[in-house]
Scaffold this motif. Sequence first.
Motif, short mmCIF file in Angstrom:
data_model
loop_
_atom_site.label_atom_id
_atom_site.label_comp_id
_atom_site.label_asym_id
_atom_site.label_seq_id
_atom_site.Cartn_x
_atom_site.Cartn_y
_atom_site.Cartn_z
N LYS A 95 0.77 -1.15 -0.03
CA LYS A 95 0.29 -0.02 -0.13
C LYS A 95 0.82 0.89 0.04
O LYS A 95 0.30 2.06 -0.54
CB LYS A 95 -1.23 0.28 1.44
CG LYS A 95 -1.78 1.06 0.85
CD LYS A 95 -2.93 1.29 1.85
CE LYS A 95 -2.47 0.65 3.88
NZ LYS A 95 -3.90 0.58 4.66
N LEU A 96 2.19 1.32 0.87
CA LEU A 96 2.82 2.53 0.78
C LEU A 96 3.50 2.58 -0.42
O LEU A 96 3.55 4.20 -1.01
CB LEU A 96 3.60 2.03 1.98
CG LEU A 96 3.24 1.96 3.25
CD1 LEU A 96 4.58 1.46 4.46
CD2 LEU A 96 3.02 3.69 3.38
N ILE A 97 4.05 1.28 -1.55
CA ILE A 97 4.44 1.87 -2.53
C ILE A 97 3.68 2.70 -3.49
O ILE A 97 3.71 3.47 -4.18
CB ILE A 97 5.09 0.59 -3.17
CG1 ILE A 97 6.50 0.27 -1.90
CG2 ILE A 97 5.63 0.68 -3.98
CD1 ILE A 97 6.99 -1.53 -2.56
N PHE A 98 2.39 1.93 -3.62
CA PHE A 98 1.42 2.62 -4.22
C PHE A 98 1.34 3.88 -3.95
O PHE A 98 0.20 4.47 -4.91
CB PHE A 98 0.21 0.95 -4.23
CG PHE A 98 -0.89 1.82 -5.21
CD1 PHE A 98 -1.19 1.18 -6.42
CD2 PHE A 98 -2.33 2.49 -4.90
CE1 PHE A 98 -1.24 1.73 -7.15
CE2 PHE A 98 -3.26 3.16 -5.73
CZ PHE A 98 -3.01 2.23 -7.45
N TYR A 104 8.63 5.65 -5.73
CA TYR A 104 8.55 4.27 -6.51
C TYR A 104 8.47 3.66 -7.64
O TYR A 104 7.99 3.46 -8.75
CB TYR A 104 7.67 3.57 -5.69
CG TYR A 104 8.39 2.72 -4.53
CD1 TYR A 104 9.08 2.49 -3.56
CD2 TYR A 104 7.75 3.42 -2.98
CE1 TYR A 104 9.96 1.67 -2.69
CE2 TYR A 104 8.49 3.33 -2.00
CZ TYR A 104 9.15 2.13 -1.85
OH TYR A 104 9.96 2.09 -0.71
N GLY A 105 7.61 5.48 -8.54
CA GLY A 105 7.40 5.35 -9.62
C GLY A 105 7.56 7.10 -10.18
O GLY A 105 9.07 7.24 -9.91
N ASP A 106 7.60 7.59 -11.65
CA ASP A 106 8.36 8.28 -12.09
C ASP A 106 7.06 9.86 -12.01
O ASP A 106 6.85 10.24 -12.59
CB ASP A 106 7.75 7.83 -14.04
CG ASP A 106 6.41 7.75 -13.30
OD1 ASP A 106 5.42 7.48 -13.36
OD2 ASP A 106 6.57 7.30 -15.73
N THR A 107 5.78 9.48 -11.07
CA THR A 107 5.18 10.72 -11.44
C THR A 107 6.89 11.99 -9.73
O THR A 107 7.17 11.34 -8.90
CB THR A 107 4.04 10.10 -10.19
OG1 THR A 107 3.18 10.02 -10.53
CG2 THR A 107 3.36 11.74 -9.39
N LYS A 108 5.41 13.02 -10.14
CA LYS A 108 6.38 13.74 -9.15
C LYS A 108 5.86 14.73 -8.25
O LYS A 108 4.75 14.99 -8.54
CB LYS A 108 7.23 15.54 -10.52
CG LYS A 108 8.05 16.01 -10.09
CD LYS A 108 8.41 17.17 -11.36
CE LYS A 108 9.18 18.56 -10.24
NZ LYS A 108 10.82 17.70 -9.94
#
Length: 263
Positions: A95-98, A104-108
Amino acid sequence: MHTREEKLEAFGRLLDVLDRLRKECPWDRKQTNESLRPNTIEETFELCDALMKDDRKNISKELGDVLMHVCFYALIGSETGDFDIADVCNMQADKLIFRHPHIYGDTKADTADEVLQKWEQIKLKEKDGNRRVLSGVPDALPSLIKAYRIQDKARNVGFDWDKPQDVWNKVREELGELEAELEKGDKENSTRELGDFLFSVINAARFYHLNPDNALEHTNQKFIRRFNYVEEHSIRVGKPLTEMTLAEMDRLWEEAKAQEQNQ
């Protein structure tokens, strides 16, 4: 501080102790989710009390009590075959990763406010998450905290005031409506308007990034300290509070206030 290996070893030790108690202790054997729930509520409030007082030693102790309850519920879950502590930890990590795509992704997201603005939208996309913005607010939350969480969740999807003046206009509007109902002596309508007024004040606090629950608890503690000062004086001089005039009590109250300010 302990190493990562020492921390994992300590967590494993706690699980081992709970496993043995569940098997051998008559009290622990009979516990269920339902029977543990009141104790969990009490332990949570004790932790909150230690946090409010910034009592570092007690924070550590109360965290242990709350952690024990988390592990105990997971142990009961493993007995029914529904889940165990590994499931609890993995689900939380997932859940924390999501919910942190900026890590953990490419969102800024460069600021805490930017993270919060995306938070509710992200939660709505979760496979097993809340399908409506306000559905994640527990019914059992104390009313003041619930009001803050409702408003905060609404803010995160853009439902908020544009400028401070709008907030204060609403507070004044609600105060005026409350005063009007009080003048009429209508208890039912006065109660409703009081709720609206309190909700607007909490909204104003949230708008300024102030936590109203913490603020009110600080005031509660301040009142207790000053009232205790007045009462201790009455005991010392052998004059019950019921026999003191309001002027006498007010003078002692101001003494307590002055002492706090000097400290």
